[in-house]
Write an enzyme that holds these catalytic residues in place. Structure first.
Site, PDB file in Angstrom:
ATOM      1  N   ASP A 262       0.258  -1.019  -0.018  1.00  0.00           N
ATOM      2  CA  ASP A 262      -0.137   0.178   0.040  1.00  0.00           C
ATOM      3  C   ASP A 262       0.537   1.290   0.180  1.00  0.00           C
ATOM      4  O   ASP A 262       1.863   1.264   1.202  1.00  0.00           O
ATOM      5  CB  ASP A 262      -0.805  -0.052   0.813  1.00  0.00           C
ATOM      6  N   GLU A 297       0.958  -0.361  -5.542  1.00  0.00           N
ATOM      7  CA  GLU A 297       0.457   1.059  -5.183  1.00  0.00           C
ATOM      8  C   GLU A 297       1.600   1.856  -5.035  1.00  0.00           C
ATOM      9  O   GLU A 297       1.536   2.355  -3.967  1.00  0.00           O
ATOM     10  CB  GLU A 297      -0.028   1.064  -4.266  1.00  0.00           C
TER      11      GLU A 297
END
Length: 593
Positions: A262, A297
């Site tokens: 993330d 990401e």
């Protein structure tokens, strides 16, 4: 599947070959720390480096334990592998080597075969558990899904939440199940030929239940901050080891096939060897014979994370292609404010470039994490999607595209997603046209609950704004149990006429991808994309592979428009029965063979 030899762990408990257990805790701010377990209180030995260590035969797998600080405060192990209950409760000693795997010979799958399905365990089924999710795996298998991606399961405060506020990164959230339950889900998925990815959050800790600021203030950077709280001091070896060992914990002890990292742009590290590079190299060195996939990401779209040399993945396998989503969302909904404003003026060109090559908004000034790619990056370095948890759940009312977009246009976009070379990802329920919202929910109390509720107003402005006729008073309360319950999938829609029709449509697209697109991705060399000149609203891209050319033409406008000629054999076409309106044609020209 042969497991790697155990390596010494810096953090957490380790069951030694002679049956004793080693406990370690980095607590440089504490002069004395004791291990409390089985009615015993044992003072741990502190070294000059701030590590407190004890080896004992008094604690056995299944026993609970905690650490007692100098002033008598009891805390769980920050590297606890399981919790008895919440984040403040006792930790449970887990011996992972005793688990009996039903599919021990699972070898994983090649990345080009991936059709990813993002899943929130708590809302995927009525029960919201690892075990309950197993019952839905046959459905995913028959759809052609080859990989499921679990939103974060690391233990966070409360019973419900998205998972991005984890504080005990080694322990599965007890509301979903215990370690054996998570292993059973992964094992069952492997039995269906499905890879399992785990979303991990290595950029911050959640606001409740994190004791590290007290026992190890140096774990956090004194000057940096992330959008979610204090930044981590990755320059310090204990901090690096905490996260590198965590990645190996999930990949080795649980046999996950891949990790999704993330917001890696928030993993800031000034060390000569960046934390993200060291982590990836540790994974590759530890698991050289498994096709482990690492997905980022990264808002900076850094190509250096994805470097290849001779076609070999050295660090990260792929990255989320946000711009592909943003452009299609603008085209589908007409929304161009807030989060979408930078892409609204030229969405057609953004879409073409994002689909063909990705990295539309790459920040070259930050692209110095690792060495530059030696080879042209292949299409499968991009993970494309029409929807994900962020883009749905951060909306004011969590609407999916199934209730926002023209169904004809949405089908064309779905075909573009699944038949273009980049790796496609569906959000749970998308395959049958789920219309239940996916809302933002949490389980906080007091001032924090109030702050989260107030924060939803700002998020609503960034993601689509407030629908006509609605005000901030109408926003769902993130802390309400009902908000969580409304976000659960309505599986009855799958067996409705509309649900069956949509599922059949998506299943056929996945079959065509498996039959025609995957062999091109698995072939020698890498594709050379070519964006053809076309009117606004027209998508026209060819990918030239070593043995064939894949061409896609699509009309994303409401009116009839011409598109450039497309050669070869048509493998899919959708015109919706009219000359005007959304349409798509996909063809493969094998004359290059």
């Amino acid at each position: 599947m042969t497991q790697p030899a155990p390596t010494p762990k810096s953090w957490g408990p380790s069951v030694l070959p002679d049956g004793r257990v080693r406990f370690r805790l980095w607590a440089p701010a504490e002069e004395k720390v004791a291990l409390v377990a089985c009615g015993w209180k044992i003072l741990m030995q502190m070294g000059d480096d701030g590590w407190h260590t004890i080896e004992t035969s008094l604690v056995q797998p299944g026993d609970t334990y905690h650490f007692r600080l100098s002033d008598g405060t009891d805390i769980p192990d920050p590297a606890s592998h399981a919790q008895e209950d919440g984040v403040d409760g006792s930790s449970i000693l887990v011996h992972h080597d005793t688990h009996v795997w039903r599919n021990p010979d699972w070898r994983g799958r090649a990345w080009e075969e991936a059709v990813v399905y993002e899943m929130h365990v708590g809302t995927f089924t009525p029960e919201g558990t690892f075990r309950a999710a197993i019952d839905r795996l046959p459905h995913l298998y028959h759809m052609g899904i080859t990989a499921i991606e679990l939103m974060p399961v690391a233990h966070f405060a409360g019973r419900r939440g998205w998972g991005y506020d984890g504080v005990l990164h080694y322990a599965p959230h007890t509301a979903y199940g215990m370690p054996e339950d998570l292993k059973a889900l992964i094992d069952a998925a492997h039995g269906h030929g499905i890879m399992v990815l785990l979303d991990v959050v290595y950029n911050h800790f959640g606001p409740i239940g994190n004791m590290l600021p007290r026992i190890a203030p140096a774990f956090f950077h004194p000057e940096r901050h992330t959008p979610w709280g204090a930044a981590l001091a990755f320059e310090r070896e204990p901090v690096r080891r905490y996260f590198i060992e965590n990645a190996l914990h999930w990949l080795v002890d649980y046999r996950f096939d891949a990790l999704r990292f993330d917001a890696t742009e928030q993993v800031v590290d000034d060390s000569e060897r960046h934390m993200l590079i060291e982590l990836a190299e540790a994974v590759r060195e530890t698991l050289p014979h498994r096709p482990v996939h690492l997905v980022v990401e990264d808002q900076a779209s850094r190509k250096s994370l994805l470097n290849r040399d001779g076609g070999v993945v050295h660090h990260y396998t792929a990255g989320w292609n946000d711009e592909f989503h943003h452009a299609l969302h603008i085209i589908a909904t007409g929304e161009g404010k807030g989060h979408y404003a930078p892409f609204a003026e030229n969405a057609d060109n953004v879409l073409r470039e994002a689909a063909a090559m990705g990295f539309v908004q790459a920040d070259r000034t930050q692209d110095r994490v690792g060495p530059a790619p030696q080879d042209r990056l292949p299409p499968q370095v991009n993970v494309n999607f029409l929807q994900n948890h962020d883009q749905i759940g951060n909306r004011a009312f969590g609407e999916r595209l199934s209730v926002l977009a023209d169904p004809r246009l949405l089908n064309v976009m779905t075909a573009l997603l699944l038949l273009a070379p980049p790796i496609p990802m569906l959000f749970m329920g998308e395959e049958y046209g789920e219309q239940q919202p996916f809302l933002f929910f949490a389980d906080f109390e007091g001032e924090l609950a109030h702050a989260v509720k107030q924060g939803r107003k700002a998020e609503a402005k960034k993601f689509g704004g407030m629908p006509k006729g609605k005000t901030a008073k109408d926003l769902p309360d993130p802390g309400a149990e009902d908000t969580f319950q409304r976000s659960k999938l309505d599986w009855s829609r799958l067996v409705s006429p509309d649900g069956r029709r949509q599922a059949d449509f998506v299943r056929e697209l996945i079959r065509l991808r498996r039959e025609h697109v995957v062999p091109l991705l698995a072939g020698p060399g890498t594709a050379r994309p070519h964006i053809l000149p076309a009117e606004d609203g027209i998508f026209a891209v060819d990918w030239h592979f070593h043995t064939a050319t894949l061409g896609i033409r699509a009309n994303l406008a409401k009116q009839e428009k011409p598109w450039p000629d497309i050669g070869g054999e048509t493998i899919f076409a959708l015109s919706n029965g009219t000359a005007a309106g959304p349409s798509i044609s996909v063809a493969i020209d094998r004359s290059r063979q």
